[in-house]
Design an enzyme around this catalytic site. Structure first.
Site, PDB file in Angstrom:
ATOM      1  CG  PHE A   1      -1.727   9.561   4.495  1.00  0.00           C
ATOM      2  CD1 PHE A   1      -2.887  10.306   4.362  1.00  0.00           C
ATOM      3  CD2 PHE A   1      -1.760   8.218   4.124  1.00  0.00           C
ATOM      4  CE1 PHE A   1      -4.059   9.728   3.875  1.00  0.00           C
ATOM      5  CE2 PHE A   1      -2.919   7.634   3.642  1.00  0.00           C
ATOM      6  CZ  PHE A   1      -4.073   8.388   3.511  1.00  0.00           C
TER       7      PHE A   1
ATOM      8  CG  PHE B   1     -11.296   4.901  -0.744  1.00  0.00           C
ATOM      9  CD1 PHE B   1     -10.250   5.122  -1.625  1.00  0.00           C
ATOM     10  CD2 PHE B   1     -12.195   3.888  -1.013  1.00  0.00           C
ATOM     11  CE1 PHE B   1     -10.113   4.345  -2.768  1.00  0.00           C
ATOM     12  CE2 PHE B   1     -12.071   3.103  -2.153  1.00  0.00           C
ATOM     13  CZ  PHE B   1     -11.027   3.332  -3.032  1.00  0.00           C
TER      14      PHE B   1
ATOM     15  CG  ASP C   1       0.194   7.877  -1.094  1.00  0.00           C
ATOM     16  OD1 ASP C   1       0.690   7.984  -2.224  1.00  0.00           O
ATOM     17  OD2 ASP C   1      -0.171   8.846  -0.421  1.00  0.00           O
TER      18      ASP C   1
ATOM     19  CG  ASN D   1      -5.085  -0.755   4.904  1.00  0.00           C
ATOM     20  OD1 ASN D   1      -3.973  -1.268   4.821  1.00  0.00           O
ATOM     21  ND2 ASN D   1      -6.000  -0.878   3.947  1.00  0.00           N
TER      22      ASN D   1
END
Length: 349
Positions: free
Chosen positions: A27, A329, A80, A129
């Protein structure tokens, strides 16, 4: 209120399963501010690569290194902890010489570059992003492949991800308790998290109901439409429906759903009646938003991942790359591809 895992799918419920984030390297997020440092000013923009560190922890460590108060270090968004992420931090150091940030040492972090800047980097002040995700142990390659092709054309529902609502839905539960007791909440962070969760849950509910009842891309009388990538909107009238539908089909216009709050929601007639009915049962959350003077706004119902590409490493492992605008998201993309094991809620926005 519909939980994130049970929200309506645009492409139907995935037929296969898979693992998201088996490793942090699965990720990868690269922040895109959309601008370059000014090269002068009382602030320093610092681009950091991190693995295993949350954003606030790194910001506090940077403040300590620079011998400034933690509030003098800002960032555009939380990233994150359990991922490889690249983002900018901003430190206010008026009257100080440029420090040697190559000496900043923190396990799991690396300073990539830094430069002077004129303005504080504020929350939300980013363009988007870029994501690189690896899905492992995919049980149905053909289904995922077809879904990726379909997403290129039709997008995905622009849901707020489960992380918006906290682990176990704690932020939404906090909002409900607040709404029911009317007890003042002094903690600014709690206020922000809880109000955001309340409004996001209502938006998700409206979009999920629209997906159930009709083609989410079909313009109805009174819909609030916005130019792709813009924030302002206008209301569709019956006389314009055919032309507006053509522009929606061409992705020039986006149909929006309400972010409920105080004031007018933005839709009229048929579209407004639908939105009100979709969240009619959530009177406490709506009353909370009005009471706390959170202004109503709009958000596109669909999300089109940009620069979407993928590469199958083998029959059960696929690497997926895409770019999303700020406020979107990645988990809302993944949920249209596979049924994942694990909890989305720990993934920061």
């Amino acid at each position: 209120m519909i939980e994130f895992d049970n929200l309506t799918y645009l492409h139907g419920k995935p037929q296969g399963t898979g693992l998201l984030k088996a490793n942090p390297e699965d990720f990868v997020v690269v922040e895109d501010l959309g601008f370059e440092p000014d090269g002068e000013g009382e602030h320093i923009l610092v681009r950091i690569l991190k693995n295993g560190c949350n954003t606030r922890f790194v910001a506090d460590a940077l403040a300590k290194f620079l011998k400034i108060h933690a509030r003098e270090v800002s960032f555009a968004g939380q990233k994150d902890k359990h991922a490889v992420t690249e983002q900018w931090l901003c430190a206010r150091v008026p009257g100080k010489e440029m420090p040697d940030l190559s000496a900043f040492q923190l396990e799991g972090c690396q300073v990539l570059e830094y430069a002077r800047h004129k303005r504080k980097l504020r929350l939300g002040a980013l363009k988007g992003n870029a994501f690189t995700l690896v899905l492992r142990e995919v049980s149905n390659r053909d289904d995922v492949e077809q879904r990726l092709i379909d997403i290129c054309v039709k997008g995905v529902p622009n849901y707020f991800g489960a992380q918006r609502f906290g682990i176990g839905g704690s932020n939404l539960q906090g909002a409900l308790r607040w709404a029911q007791t009317n007890t003042p909440v002094r903690d600014r962070n709690k206020r922000s998290f809880w109000l955001s969760a309340a409004r996001s849950a209502l938006f998700n509910q409206i979009v999920a109901e629209r997906l159930k009842k009709a083609d989410v891309n079909q313009v109805v009388d009174g819909d609030a439409l916005q130019l792709a990538g813009r924030g302002s909107w206008f209301v569709a009238t019956t006389e314009e429906l055919a032309e507006l539908q053509r522009r929606v089909n061409d992705k020039e216009l986006m149909i929006t759903a309400a972010l409920p709050g105080s004031g007018e929601w933005g839709t009229q007639r048929e579209a407004l009646a639908f939105e009100k009915a979709a969240v009619a049962a959530e009177t406490e959350l709506q009353a909370l938003l009005v009471r706390e003077k959170v202004e109503a706004a709009r958000r596109a119902m669909l999300l089109y991942p940009q620069q979407l590409s993928w590469n199958w490493w083998d029959d059960v492992t696929v690497e997926i790359r895409f770019w999303l605008p700020a406020g979107s998201f990645a988990t809302s993309v993944v949920r249209e591809l596979i049924n994942t094991t694990g909890d989305y809620a720990h993934i920061a926005e």
